[in-house]
Design a protein around this motif. Sequence first.
Motif, PDB file in Angstrom:
ATOM      1  N   ALA A   1       0.892  -1.166   0.000  1.00  0.00           N
ATOM      2  CA  ALA A   1       0.000   0.000   0.000  1.00  0.00           C
ATOM      3  C   ALA A   1       0.926   1.210   0.000  1.00  0.00           C
TER       4      ALA A   1
ATOM      5  N   ALA B   1      -1.204   4.887   0.354  1.00  0.00           N
ATOM      6  CA  ALA B   1      -2.608   4.505   0.204  1.00  0.00           C
ATOM      7  C   ALA B   1      -3.188   4.265   1.589  1.00  0.00           C
TER       8      ALA B   1
ATOM      9  N   ILE C   1      -5.795   2.905   3.000  1.00  0.00           N
ATOM     10  CA  ILE C   1      -6.891   2.027   2.571  1.00  0.00           C
ATOM     11  C   ILE C   1      -8.043   2.022   3.577  1.00  0.00           C
TER      12      ILE C   1
ATOM     13  N   VAL D   1       3.164  -1.146   4.144  1.00  0.00           N
ATOM     14  CA  VAL D   1       2.624   0.198   3.934  1.00  0.00           C
ATOM     15  C   VAL D   1       3.775   1.196   3.868  1.00  0.00           C
TER      16      VAL D   1
ATOM     17  N   THR E   1      -4.212   1.947   8.534  1.00  0.00           N
ATOM     18  CA  THR E   1      -3.742   0.899   7.619  1.00  0.00           C
ATOM     19  C   THR E   1      -2.312   0.498   7.985  1.00  0.00           C
TER      20      THR E   1
ATOM     21  N   ARG F   1      -0.826  -1.293  -4.495  1.00  0.00           N
ATOM     22  CA  ARG F   1      -1.943  -0.343  -4.492  1.00  0.00           C
ATOM     23  C   ARG F   1      -1.315   1.003  -4.181  1.00  0.00           C
TER      24      ARG F   1
ATOM     25  N   ASN G   1      -1.827   5.004  -4.083  1.00  0.00           N
ATOM     26  CA  ASN G   1      -2.931   5.934  -4.165  1.00  0.00           C
ATOM     27  C   ASN G   1      -2.391   7.348  -4.348  1.00  0.00           C
TER      28      ASN G   1
END
Length: 727
Positions: A186, A189, A191, A214, A222, A308, A310
């Motif tokens: 992540a 992100a 999440i 992360v 997250t 992922r 973002n």
Amino acid sequence: MKQVVHAACPHDCPDACGVLITVDDGKAVKIQGDPAHPVTRGFLCAKVAKYLDRVYSPDRVLYPLRRVGAKGVAGEGPIRLRSGQVRATRPFERITWDEALDEIASRFTSITAEFGSESILPYSYGGTLGKLGYASMDRRFFHRLGASQLARNICSEAGAAGVRSVYGANMGTEPEQFRHSKYIIAWAANIHGNNVHLWPFIEEARRNGAKLVVIDPYRTRTAACADWHIPVNPGTDVALALGMMHVIINENLYDADYVSRHTVGFDELRQKVQEYPPEKVAGWTGMSVADVQKLAREYATVRPSVIRMNYGVQRSQNGGTASRTIAMLPCITGSWKEVGGGFQLSTSAAFGLNEEALKLPELMQSSLGRPARTINMVELGKALNEVNDPTVKALFVYNSNPAAVCPNHNDVIRGLRRSDLFTVVHEQFMTDTTDYADIVLPATTFFEHKDLQSAYGHYYLQVSNPAIEPLGECRSNVDMFRALAHSMGFEDECFNDSVEDMMDQALDSPNPWLTGITRERLENEGHVRLNFNGSGVHPTLVAKDATRMGHPGTSSEPFLPFANGNFRTSSGKALLYNESLKASGLDPVASFVPPEESRHTANAKAFPLELLARKADNFLNSTFSNLPGLQALEVFGLLEMSSADATARGIRDGDTVRVFNRRGEIQLKAQVDGKVSAGVVAAKLNWAKLTPGNRNINVLTSEKLTDMGNSATFYSVLVEVELFRPA
Ligand SMILES: Nc1nc2c(c(=O)[nH]1)N[C@H]1C(S)=C(S)[C@@H](COP(=O)(O)OP(=O)(O)OC[C@H]3O[C@@H](n4cnc5c(=O)[nH]c(N)nc54)[C@H](O)[C@@H]3O)O[C@H]1N2
Ligand SMILES: Nc1nc2c(c(=O)[nH]1)N[C@H]1C(S)=C(S)[C@@H](COP(=O)(O)OP(=O)(O)OC[C@H]3O[C@@H](n4cnc5c(=O)[nH]c(N)nc54)[C@H](O)[C@@H]3O)O[C@H]1N2
Ligand code: SF4
Ligand SMILES: [Mo]
């Protein structure tokens, strides 16, 4: 008689939830997630679970209003304060729609005659992402008027440009596939806060042994749940991604077959990454050398691995390059070939709806005979205060709250206060921006109008049906702009189109992935997955050889957009070297340039702390800030800082501090809770008039633009903090 209506959440959120609204005798009595939606699967976030409170809030704007008092009298709108007290609408009087439309039409006509139509500026963003509410009749109206165009760059353009510079289109792994991943990154992100419907797929993967990493300078919820949180220094992701590729390439952990068949520029990349050995990368990012190596090795060897990423990463000055560099990672490991592999920033480009038919840009021809000038929404402060050719004389705001969300807030407010500026705001609530309006128009919520809904976090198209009649005299964006076009005397047929006409126009697109998806089908089924087996060739989305499209098989099979290459570039290959970047003075591969406002530049001498001016988990940008049920879930007015930075300044937890830079200052309460590392401070976005001193965190952010895409740089901000001493 109770009835259940299918709708789709239109808020600016990747999830675009399927929603069921129960209506009893014309009143909405219940909202729930649609359990049949394959991605959002029957639950809603805290914000929308309480949506009846929003729709039926006593603070809704229900009638057109005209200003009778001074501009910018903060807090005079009908604001429900935490105390429960409701303030009056004093600076405004109620008028009829006819009076409001006549006044706007006559002001627009006289302003056009005196200063030219480009002195009128529309200002809109993400209030609704419904395809019609976001961009249809409104764009037709402003094109026909010959108003200035708005570059809607406040959010995602840097990331979109970065990803497109590698893939040719901004699309990626579908959320359902995350359950098959074994290594999930992540990357910038949040999440749990901003994309919560991805979380159950990640949890499912973790139950099957996946690891969640992360990469975020802030310890989000997250990050706190992750297997490994890497609190990277803000704005250093370019260096980290190049450093990872240094390890992956030099240790032969890349997929040579995929690279040779589906990318161009690998030799240039191999050369470039030699400038980014883990030792150097560690210095920039704040990571250890061993951690840079470990991250690279694990990412390349634990398969399938997915990223992922973002939009947090691209709110830095080098955010375009950061997105570009991170997007290269799955191209060198070949993880695009695997179910549960790849990368996702957005899924939006796959929808390929006929947006031109909705917006009709050719209407500018009939008013101006040429395209109107464009003003970047990030630079609203500049646009309202500078003498321009022509100077902005009228501002029409809808779907947005610029007096809260725009960077360099003090300049924005200075502009909005101008007595010679005619401002119209179409809103659901009396926001920071309506405080500066000459005319306020009442807007419907998604409970009260129909729309077509795409998504940027999955591949389902939905229809959102109206559940109830508009409250009071509220009108949807479409109905309001249709009426205004008629008041202006615009006779073009397109201003008579109904919502259904426009939905059909949007679906009438050469995108093969829309094959077989009609309005009637959407109305019957609620949601429909894009048809990745559709035939035909889309001019931009599908590479010339249509047999290389997606993954063959049935419509429920995983969508692997780049398994066989088929990137949406002219060569069909991923561009690790992109010649066109040279024109903007950028490295055609990628290189790390620290943001001007970061610890790596001399600017940090005067303002040594990097500020993250963040979003709140229980609001949506500034939306929902005024609802008591959600206010109760957020603590506001805090500056989060590390104990090292607090101690060095004689600051203790709970002290009032002054946070400042050359653009502005704000008083907040210090919170020393370990969510940020030394050198970083963080605070959350809120309505300015609900913040002490009527100023929010955007007094500190800047109008500087990103390296690609001309986006906002909310996360490249230097500040200093000191104990507040009352004068
Ligand atoms: N609850 C809630 N949901 C939302 C929104 C909201 O306001 N509230 N906003 C919606 C909107 S408009 C959008 S665009 C999406 C955005 O969704 P996200 O892209 O997730 O948005 P952000 O919260 O801006 O940033 C994500 C994370 O990036 C981190 N970050 C900041 N700078 C850096 C950096 O330099 N490097 C790295 N690696 N990380 C960094 C931030 O600390 C943050 O936790 O969410 C949408 N959903
Ligand atoms: N400091 C800081 N600033 C930020 C950000 C950040 O992370 N930090 N995030 C940035 C990002 S990513 C974004 S996207 C922007 C968002 O900027 P905006 O899109 O302006 O976001 P909102 O604050 O959600 O304001 C939307 C407004 O539209 C109204 N609205 C909702 N539906 C409708 C409708 O159907 N019709 C009309 N007429 N109005 C409607 C809502 O009531 C709300 O007041 O903010 C940016 N600003
Ligand atoms: S804001 Fe996002 S998570 Fe919440 S209901 Fe809407 S689409 Fe779903
Ligand atoms: Mo955004």
